[in-house]
Scaffold this motif. Structure first.
Motif, PDB file in Angstrom:
ATOM      1  N   ILE A  56      13.748  61.490 -14.553  1.00 19.23           N
ATOM      2  CA  ILE A  56      14.684  61.929 -15.587  1.00 19.23           C
ATOM      3  C   ILE A  56      14.165  61.516 -16.951  1.00 19.23           C
ATOM      4  CG2 ILE A  56      16.640  61.778 -14.000  1.00 19.23           C
ATOM      5  CD1 ILE A  56      17.541  59.246 -15.420  1.00 19.23           C
ATOM      6  N   GLY A  57      14.531  62.288 -17.952  1.00 25.17           N
ATOM      7  CA  GLY A  57      14.183  61.949 -19.333  1.00 25.17           C
ATOM      8  C   GLY A  57      15.217  61.023 -19.933  1.00 25.17           C
ATOM      9  N   PRO A  58      15.111  60.749 -21.205  1.00 23.40           N
ATOM     10  CA  PRO A  58      16.101  59.908 -21.875  1.00 23.40           C
ATOM     11  C   PRO A  58      17.475  60.584 -21.870  1.00 23.40           C
ATOM     12  CG  PRO A  58      14.249  60.404 -23.343  1.00 23.40           C
ATOM     13  CD  PRO A  58      14.067  61.233 -22.127  1.00 23.40           C
ATOM     14  N   SER A  74      17.933  65.525 -18.819  1.00 23.01           N
ATOM     15  CA  SER A  74      17.094  66.481 -18.081  1.00 23.01           C
ATOM     16  C   SER A  74      16.485  65.815 -16.856  1.00 23.01           C
ATOM     17  CB  SER A  74      15.959  67.000 -18.972  1.00 23.01           C
ATOM     18  OG  SER A  74      16.457  67.890 -19.933  1.00 23.01           O
TER      19      SER A  74
ATOM     20  N   ARG B  53      12.320  73.625 -18.947  1.00 20.05           N
ATOM     21  CA  ARG B  53      12.917  72.298 -18.838  1.00 20.05           C
ATOM     22  C   ARG B  53      11.878  71.256 -19.239  1.00 20.05           C
ATOM     23  NH1 ARG B  53      17.477  70.834 -19.457  1.00 20.05           N
ATOM     24  NH2 ARG B  53      17.993  72.773 -18.380  1.00 20.05           N
ATOM     25  N   HIS B  54      12.153  70.509 -20.279  1.00 20.49           N
ATOM     26  CA  HIS B  54      11.267  69.438 -20.732  1.00 20.49           C
ATOM     27  C   HIS B  54      11.740  68.118 -20.147  1.00 20.49           C
ATOM     28  CE1 HIS B  54      10.656  72.552 -23.713  1.00 20.49           C
ATOM     29  NE2 HIS B  54       9.676  71.890 -24.271  1.00 20.49           N
ATOM     30  N   VAL B  55      10.840  67.386 -19.528  1.00 19.98           N
ATOM     31  CA  VAL B  55      11.145  65.991 -19.216  1.00 19.98           C
ATOM     32  C   VAL B  55      10.110  65.137 -19.915  1.00 19.98           C
ATOM     33  CG1 VAL B  55      11.268  64.221 -17.431  1.00 19.98           C
ATOM     34  CG2 VAL B  55      12.423  66.378 -17.094  1.00 19.98           C
ATOM     35  N   ILE B  56      10.590  64.174 -20.680  1.00 24.66           N
ATOM     36  CA  ILE B  56       9.684  63.316 -21.431  1.00 24.66           C
ATOM     37  C   ILE B  56       9.803  61.890 -20.928  1.00 24.66           C
ATOM     38  CG2 ILE B  56       9.844  64.794 -23.479  1.00 24.66           C
ATOM     39  CD1 ILE B  56      11.625  62.702 -24.782  1.00 24.66           C
ATOM     40  N   GLY B  57       8.718  61.154 -21.056  1.00 27.40           N
ATOM     41  CA  GLY B  57       8.717  59.739 -20.697  1.00 27.40           C
ATOM     42  C   GLY B  57       9.191  58.901 -21.873  1.00 27.40           C
TER      43      GLY B  57
ATOM     44  N   ILE C  56       7.073  59.075 -16.622  1.00 25.88           N
ATOM     45  CA  ILE C  56       7.871  58.111 -15.876  1.00 25.88           C
ATOM     46  C   ILE C  56       9.321  58.187 -16.326  1.00 25.88           C
ATOM     47  CG2 ILE C  56       5.896  56.572 -15.569  1.00 25.88           C
ATOM     48  CD1 ILE C  56       7.074  54.717 -17.662  1.00 25.88           C
ATOM     49  N   GLY C  57      10.211  57.854 -15.426  1.00 19.28           N
ATOM     50  CA  GLY C  57      11.634  57.794 -15.758  1.00 19.28           C
ATOM     51  C   GLY C  57      11.977  56.430 -16.325  1.00 19.28           C
ATOM     52  N   PRO C  58      13.250  56.182 -16.534  1.00 23.47           N
ATOM     53  CA  PRO C  58      13.685  54.865 -17.015  1.00 23.47           C
ATOM     54  C   PRO C  58      13.382  53.790 -15.975  1.00 23.47           C
ATOM     55  CG  PRO C  58      15.521  56.451 -16.982  1.00 23.47           C
ATOM     56  CD  PRO C  58      14.377  57.109 -16.319  1.00 23.47           C
TER      57      PRO C  58
END
Lengths: 127, 127, 127
Positions: A56-58, A74, B53-57, C56-58
């Motif tokens: 998951i993103g922020p 997201s 769909r954007h997933v960011i770190g 990476i996720g949280p």
């Protein structure tokens, strides 16, 4: 916490969500219903040795109203099969309501809005 | 905020970025140019019902100099087609300059460095 | 920091990890071993112009005991080839021990638990 306590966990496709439909593929609105579904999945998983990896993103906090935060996050889910094959399983966003209860943040509502409307993806597991 | 205000939004492939090239596929250096591109995409999207769909770190803050933060963030974009087909659309990193303006963090510069140099990926949409 | 300093960097598949095996594909338990592997990869990368993008996720902090945090983080790695082809390279989770050393957080132990047990994926690069 009583088992009849109200909550909402829902999985719905983006097109349905945009049409304002209330019922998606998953629709659990009490804690008892949720626990039921979780138990049945744990059984099923014995026979399906896939691994579902969520990244998951922020989390974006959109609003705070009447004691609840509205937030959006997201996600991407990658499925790895027993033989090592990987595929994109689902992408979409979580639309959540979060309340602070005794110092801890708890979900009161989680709507999973899947970018895909393929039902095989949505039915299989909670996302 | 004036429309001639300077900024930078750029999409460039990694090989070009490493060669120090300034012009990539997208290059907007005023707010007016950016708004123009955004409007044209909104039109196009009526005819292309894809979802990106954007997933960011996590964002890595690298430096703070002359009132601006330099930061870097990895991203993956997954495209879901109308029929539910999903594909990896782009992976890369954002190289950003962020300024604090009236209490809010704002992008002064965002360079999207795409790991791929395939132009179909880079031209289609802002990443 | 002495090169004989103890640490652990390990890449292991999920099935092996669950069986409690200690040795995976990568197993470095001194700083010198790690530096060795890093050097050899830098050489190899000259000949393999792939890009590996980690998102990476949280990070979930699970415990704090005897001066070390236990934490877990999901990851996805996407590989982009020179011709622009992208694929899901690895998905899994980091199981870490982190210590605070002179005001900075440092990894004392990082175990990469890959969801896939395909060895080509695990051997190629550190994840």
């Amino acid at each position: 916490m009583k088992h009849t306590e109200k909550c909402l966990y829902q999985v719905i496709s983006r097109p349905e969500h945009e049409l304002g439909r209330l019922i998606g593929v998953w629709y659990c609105d009490t804690r008892a219903m949720l626990e039921d579904r979780v138990s049945s999945i744990r059984e099923v998983n014995i026979y399906e040795p896939h691994v579902y990896r969520h990244v998951i993103g922020p989390t974006e906090v959109l609003d705070f109203r009447e004691g609840a935060y509205s937030a959006q996050t997201s996600y991407i889910v990658v499925r790895t099969m027993h033989d090592g094959e990987m595929l994109l399983f689902s992408a979409g966003r979580y639309v959540d309501e979060i309340v602070i209860d005794g110092g801890a943040a708890r979900f009161r509502k989680r709507v999973v809005v899947s970018d895909s409307s393929r039902y095989d993806t949505l039915v299989a597991i909670p996302i």
